[in-house]
Design a protein around this motif. Sequence first.
Motif, PDB file in Angstrom:
ATOM      1  N   ILE A  21       0.848  -1.325   0.073  1.00 50.29           N
ATOM      2  CA  ILE A  21      -0.098   0.027  -0.001  1.00 50.29           C
ATOM      3  C   ILE A  21       0.782   1.342  -0.153  1.00 50.29           C
ATOM      4  O   ILE A  21       1.968   1.279   0.479  1.00 50.29           O
ATOM      5  N   HIS A  22       0.187   2.286  -0.571  1.00 53.31           N
ATOM      6  CA  HIS A  22       0.993   3.534  -0.679  1.00 53.31           C
ATOM      7  C   HIS A  22       1.278   4.161   0.764  1.00 53.31           C
ATOM      8  O   HIS A  22      -0.023   4.402   1.545  1.00 53.31           O
ATOM      9  N   ASP A  23       2.292   4.417   1.108  1.00 56.55           N
ATOM     10  CA  ASP A  23       2.570   5.445   2.509  1.00 56.55           C
ATOM     11  C   ASP A  23       2.918   6.827   2.040  1.00 56.55           C
ATOM     12  O   ASP A  23       3.828   7.024   1.412  1.00 56.55           O
ATOM     13  N   THR A  24       2.247   7.600   2.524  1.00 54.86           N
ATOM     14  CA  THR A  24       2.414   8.876   2.424  1.00 54.86           C
ATOM     15  C   THR A  24       3.757   9.531   2.920  1.00 54.86           C
ATOM     16  O   THR A  24       4.372  10.425   2.427  1.00 54.86           O
ATOM     17  N   ALA A  25       4.030   8.859   4.141  1.00 54.86           N
ATOM     18  CA  ALA A  25       5.482   9.495   4.872  1.00 54.86           C
ATOM     19  C   ALA A  25       6.780   8.881   3.995  1.00 54.86           C
ATOM     20  O   ALA A  25       7.592   9.752   3.984  1.00 54.86           O
ATOM     21  N   THR A  26       6.680   7.764   3.231  1.00 55.17           N
ATOM     22  CA  THR A  26       7.606   7.470   2.421  1.00 55.17           C
ATOM     23  C   THR A  26       7.651   7.904   0.793  1.00 55.17           C
ATOM     24  O   THR A  26       8.622   8.147   0.276  1.00 55.17           O
ATOM     25  N   GLY A  27       6.318   8.126   0.815  1.00 50.17           N
ATOM     26  CA  GLY A  27       6.025   8.636  -0.755  1.00 50.17           C
ATOM     27  C   GLY A  27       5.994   7.129  -1.706  1.00 50.17           C
ATOM     28  O   GLY A  27       5.978   7.358  -2.940  1.00 50.17           O
ATOM     29  N   GLY A 167       7.304  16.857  10.396  1.00 48.14           N
ATOM     30  CA  GLY A 167       7.325  17.040   8.831  1.00 48.14           C
ATOM     31  C   GLY A 167       7.508  15.818   7.998  1.00 48.14           C
ATOM     32  O   GLY A 167       7.336  16.094   6.986  1.00 48.14           O
ATOM     33  N   GLU A 168       7.707  14.758   8.714  1.00 46.05           N
ATOM     34  CA  GLU A 168       8.035  13.532   8.126  1.00 46.05           C
ATOM     35  C   GLU A 168       6.936  12.844   7.675  1.00 46.05           C
ATOM     36  O   GLU A 168       7.018  11.870   6.871  1.00 46.05           O
ATOM     37  N   VAL A 169       5.557  13.367   7.853  1.00 41.76           N
ATOM     38  CA  VAL A 169       4.467  12.561   7.459  1.00 41.76           C
ATOM     39  C   VAL A 169       4.096  13.385   5.955  1.00 41.76           C
ATOM     40  O   VAL A 169       4.024  12.680   4.978  1.00 41.76           O
ATOM     41  N   SER A 170       3.907  14.538   6.099  1.00 34.53           N
ATOM     42  CA  SER A 170       3.446  15.488   5.063  1.00 34.53           C
ATOM     43  C   SER A 170       4.787  15.613   4.289  1.00 34.53           C
ATOM     44  O   SER A 170       4.453  15.652   2.865  1.00 34.53           O
ATOM     45  N   HIS A 171       5.821  16.033   4.611  1.00 29.57           N
ATOM     46  CA  HIS A 171       6.893  16.341   3.745  1.00 29.57           C
ATOM     47  C   HIS A 171       6.700  17.979   3.136  1.00 29.57           C
ATOM     48  O   HIS A 171       7.215  18.256   1.921  1.00 29.57           O
ATOM     49  N   TYR A 172       5.563  18.578   3.571  1.00 29.97           N
ATOM     50  CA  TYR A 172       5.297  19.873   3.041  1.00 29.97           C
ATOM     51  C   TYR A 172       6.507  20.948   3.624  1.00 29.97           C
ATOM     52  O   TYR A 172       6.798  20.781   4.636  1.00 29.97           O
ATOM     53  N   PRO A 252      -2.943  19.311   9.056  1.00 33.01           N
ATOM     54  CA  PRO A 252      -2.014  19.126   9.890  1.00 33.01           C
ATOM     55  C   PRO A 252      -2.380  18.016  10.894  1.00 33.01           C
ATOM     56  O   PRO A 252      -1.712  17.703  11.860  1.00 33.01           O
ATOM     57  N   HIS A 253      -3.755  17.438  10.678  1.00 32.58           N
ATOM     58  CA  HIS A 253      -3.889  16.185  11.600  1.00 32.58           C
ATOM     59  C   HIS A 253      -3.011  15.117  11.738  1.00 32.58           C
ATOM     60  O   HIS A 253      -2.529  14.892  13.151  1.00 32.58           O
ATOM     61  N   HIS A 254      -2.707  14.576  10.962  1.00 28.32           N
ATOM     62  CA  HIS A 254      -1.689  13.287  10.867  1.00 28.32           C
ATOM     63  C   HIS A 254      -0.276  13.736  11.306  1.00 28.32           C
ATOM     64  O   HIS A 254       0.371  13.037  11.929  1.00 28.32           O
ATOM     65  N   GLU A 255      -0.112  14.958  10.664  1.00 28.80           N
ATOM     66  CA  GLU A 255       1.367  15.376  11.043  1.00 28.80           C
ATOM     67  C   GLU A 255       1.591  15.698  12.506  1.00 28.80           C
ATOM     68  O   GLU A 255       2.509  15.411  13.262  1.00 28.80           O
ATOM     69  N   MET A 256       0.616  16.490  12.896  1.00 30.56           N
ATOM     70  CA  MET A 256       0.801  16.863  14.551  1.00 30.56           C
ATOM     71  C   MET A 256       0.281  15.821  15.303  1.00 30.56           C
ATOM     72  O   MET A 256       1.238  15.505  16.352  1.00 30.56           O
ATOM     73  N   GLY A 257      -0.467  14.744  15.215  1.00 28.84           N
ATOM     74  CA  GLY A 257      -0.823  13.653  15.908  1.00 28.84           C
ATOM     75  C   GLY A 257       0.253  12.900  16.062  1.00 28.84           C
ATOM     76  O   GLY A 257       0.820  12.339  17.193  1.00 28.84           O
ATOM     77  N   ALA A 258       1.071  12.566  14.749  1.00 25.13           N
ATOM     78  CA  ALA A 258       2.561  11.888  14.968  1.00 25.13           C
ATOM     79  C   ALA A 258       3.513  12.549  15.809  1.00 25.13           C
ATOM     80  O   ALA A 258       4.164  11.753  16.790  1.00 25.13           O
ATOM     81  N   GLU A 267       9.361   7.503  21.193  1.00 24.80           N
ATOM     82  CA  GLU A 267       9.429   6.323  20.164  1.00 24.80           C
ATOM     83  C   GLU A 267       8.887   6.803  18.760  1.00 24.80           C
ATOM     84  O   GLU A 267       8.363   7.893  18.519  1.00 24.80           O
ATOM     85  N   PHE A 268       9.427   6.067  17.751  1.00 27.59           N
ATOM     86  CA  PHE A 268       9.124   6.518  16.345  1.00 27.59           C
ATOM     87  C   PHE A 268       8.920   5.197  15.664  1.00 27.59           C
ATOM     88  O   PHE A 268       9.914   4.352  16.003  1.00 27.59           O
TER      89      PHE A 268
END
Length: 409
Positions: A21-27, A167-172, A252-258, A267-268
């Motif tokens: 599946i496509h992962d937004t964080a890794t592109g 910034g590592e979820v969206s990379h915006y 911002p939701h998933h970036e901020m939540g992470a 942890e990461f």
Amino acid sequence: MHAWPASEVPALPGKGRDLRIHDTATGGRVTLDPGPVARIYVCGITPYDATHMGHAATYNAFDLVQRVWLDTKRQVHYVQNVTDVDDPLLERAVRDGVDWTSLAERETSLFREDMTALRMLPPQHYIGAVEAIPGIVPLIERLRDMGAAYELEGDVYFSVESDQHFGEVSHYDAEAMRALSAERGGDPDRPGKKNPLDPMLWMAARAGEPSWGGASLGPGRPGWHIECVAIALDHLGMGFDVQGGGSDLIFPHHEMGASHAHALTGEFPFAKAYVHAGMVALHGQKMSKSKGNLVFVSALRRQGVDPAAIRLSLLAHHYRADWEWTDQVLQDAVDRVGRWRAAVSRPDGPSADALVEEIRDALADDLDTPTALAAVDRWVERQRTEGGTDEGAPGIVSRAVDALMGVAL
């Protein structure tokens, strides 16, 4: 808060494939190998209007994720929230002159009815923001006490600088983040913030708005992002398999939540894959409650539209694609469900063993539902033009379409 009843998922011969599946964080695509219990968190509705087709498309995508996992003989631990207190809900209640809790209960109930009709598998834990507040408050206090949060005129903000992975979820870039923050519930222009992007964790009580005792935080209510983090950490823990939602939740939701979760736990990552569904448009614009250009699942059902056709209209589009709802999209789905039902009602047909594997392969390949539907269409056409002698084939097709795509024939 209770979810909705689960429809039976038919058992199929053989075993499904691991999901790529496509992962937004890794592109790029990742192969998910969850172990015996797959863990997924999907962000739920803010219940001031019930399910429109954009919602339905999102929940359809993550229903498919569950069905692929179930077909690999795994268990699925699925958690979804309901943001049953938030500014849009309160504003709608004031506009309509109704109690905000009644509005939330009414629209959540209608959402459950829509999910049941569409055969979406329910979460094991369906948690409202209000009921989660006792677990949210200690997390905010911990962030504040560890220096990852600060107070501003009674409100409490998270410092994005406290997470090295921000910034590592969206990379915006910063400009895009600031614009999206302003558009999607943030307040980047508020004076006194350490960083314009810092999101609110706790809003101090405002006159005329609901509030709860926040221990050392004082009366108030939680911010949007910490709500989902608290629920996910409580029920799934860190490093769960999929964080899901629409593409408008990337920032911002998933970036901020992470970032909240990273700071809280050290942890990461928060989730192993961030998966996002595309947007559905109407008349050239994304369906939006603020614009009012909505097609509701409940309205279609009241008009007598078969829920199986509604679901097939969603499945005709790849989950990551942005697409437009039209009368023709629905008519094509109505025609397709008619052809499929006619085919599986016949006493025999061509062997369906290969078809089951084609559907499995397509869904394991980033939930490629258009390819899966085309495979069923070919089997239906072969049965119509060539016939067949396999008496079990129509039943296998019916069970496969139900088990893997949630369409009851």
